[in-house]
Enzyme design. Structure first.
Site, PDB file in Angstrom:
ATOM      1  N   CYS A   1      -3.795  -3.347 -11.822  1.00  0.00           N
ATOM      2  CA  CYS A   1      -2.827  -2.784 -10.875  1.00  0.00           C
ATOM      3  C   CYS A   1      -2.965  -3.366  -9.473  1.00  0.00           C
ATOM      4  O   CYS A   1      -2.060  -3.209  -8.647  1.00  0.00           O
ATOM      5  CB  CYS A   1      -2.963  -1.263 -10.831  1.00  0.00           C
TER       6      CYS A   1
ATOM      7  N   HIS B   1       0.205   1.717  -4.728  1.00  0.00           N
ATOM      8  CA  HIS B   1       0.401   1.538  -6.165  1.00  0.00           C
ATOM      9  C   HIS B   1       0.853   2.866  -6.769  1.00  0.00           C
ATOM     10  O   HIS B   1       0.296   3.925  -6.472  1.00  0.00           O
ATOM     11  CB  HIS B   1      -0.908   1.069  -6.797  1.00  0.00           C
TER      12      HIS B   1
ATOM     13  N   ASN C   1       4.163   4.015 -14.100  1.00  0.00           N
ATOM     14  CA  ASN C   1       3.202   3.011 -13.650  1.00  0.00           C
ATOM     15  C   ASN C   1       3.517   1.688 -14.334  1.00  0.00           C
ATOM     16  O   ASN C   1       3.278   1.527 -15.530  1.00  0.00           O
ATOM     17  CB  ASN C   1       1.780   3.481 -13.984  1.00  0.00           C
TER      18      ASN C   1
END
Length: 329
Positions: free
Chosen positions: A116, A256, A286
């Site tokens: 990520c 994020h 996500n």
């Protein structure tokens, strides 16, 4: 001579058409819409379901929107860096496949594999090629087809992830706008709580690894949550201290999009109001390396030249960091 910075001069994003809602997930695993939204903030996520389509196709769609916005021919691109953990194949790398599919025949490409945090890593690497004067046009892409490594019988993880891509162009700037500073970190202590066990040289693919479902991502949520909040907060604070920024100087924090609870916890510890925090997790979930550029794409009409942005992420392994950007357009 004025300092050269790598400025973000354009942004493009792409998510697939198919939308996987919480209601649909209720039919697949023991969960419900209210439970998912209350714990993650996610209502839906986009999934690439077309046969034969991969991460490079997501990336190319985002890149084409970027090129169309800038009216740039693919032959003008010098370098393409792709941040991903769902590469099309082990090799050739996805960046090279993007060059081919996009028609960027004068460019070379490579991948950055940092989960990520991958987009931040790639952005910082790309900026070095611009600042040294080596290249004039560097495309940085965050793209992941997370549906390819998600176990849709595991309710702890299948509710979280979606597919998507975001692309930015980096070009030289001497007006003070661009990528100013980064604080990036990595620590392998997280290898047992957020990882994919098989498929690499440590545990090569066998019938047994497939049968044991070791080619899906695994996440132990509680320790990851604590580390994610602490890592992002410390990296943002480091950037602010080093650049003598107060919270009033920051126009946007771009975190994020892992979990709404993580986002609100980070904002709270930074004493940053949520109306200065980019959030789109409700619609996309996500998307790993794609979350930050997708936020920039969604919010681009709210951004002004000279705005101070701090991008921050935390990923598997662990990887984490923050990047200070002065918006250039």
């Amino acid at each position: 001579m004025k300092k050269i910075l790598a400025a973000i001069t354009g942004i493009g994003g792409y998510v697939p058409d198919y939308v996987l809602t919480n209601k649909e997930l209720e039919k697949m695993v023991d969960t419900n819409d209210e439970w998912i939204k209350s714990r993650t903030g996610i209502s839906e996520r986009h999934i690439l379901i077309e046969p034969g389509k991969a991460t490079s196709d997501l990336a190319v769609a985002a890149a084409e929107r970027l090129l169309d916005q800038l009216q740039i021919d693919p032959m003008e691109i010098d370098l393409i860096i792709c941040a991903t953990v769902t590469e099309d194949m082990s090799f050739p790398d996805t960046g090279t496949l993007i060059c081919h599919k996009l028609g960027a025949k004068k460019a070379f490409g490579f991948d950055i594999h940092a989960a990520c945090s991958g987009f931040l890593y790639a952005l910082t690497v790309g900026a070095q090629f611009i600042q040294t004067g080596m290249y004039k046009k560097v495309m940085v892409i965050g793209a992941d087809k997370m549906s390819s490594i998600v176990d849709y019988t595991d309710r702890a993880t299948c509710i979280l992830f979606g597919d998507g891509a975001g692309a930015v162009m980096l070009e030289p700037s001497t007006d003070g706008n661009g990528i100013v500073d980064s604080a990036l970190y990595g620590d392998g202590e997280g290898k047992d709580v957020l990882y994919m066990k098989a498929g690499g040289s440590l545990n090569p693919t066998t019938h047994e690894t497939v049968d044991r479902k070791e080619h899906f991502l695994f996440q132990d949520g509680r320790p990851v949550f604590k580390k994610a909040v602490a890592g992002m907060v410390s990296a943002v604070q480091e950037i602010m201290t080093r650049n003598e920024l107060t919270k009033d100087d920051i126009d946007w924090v771009v975190p994020h999009q892992a979990n709404m609870r993580i986002i609100t916890s980070v904002a709270g510890m930074l004493d940053m109001p949520l109306d200065k925090v980019m959030i789109n997790i409700e619609r996309y979930g996500n998307t790993t390396a794609a979350t930050i550029p997708l936020c920039l794409w969604d919010y681009k009409d709210k951004l002004k030249k000279g705005d101070n942005l701090i991008l921050t992420a935390f990923g598997g392994g662990y990887t984490w960091g923050a990047t200070y950007v002065k918006w250039a357009f």
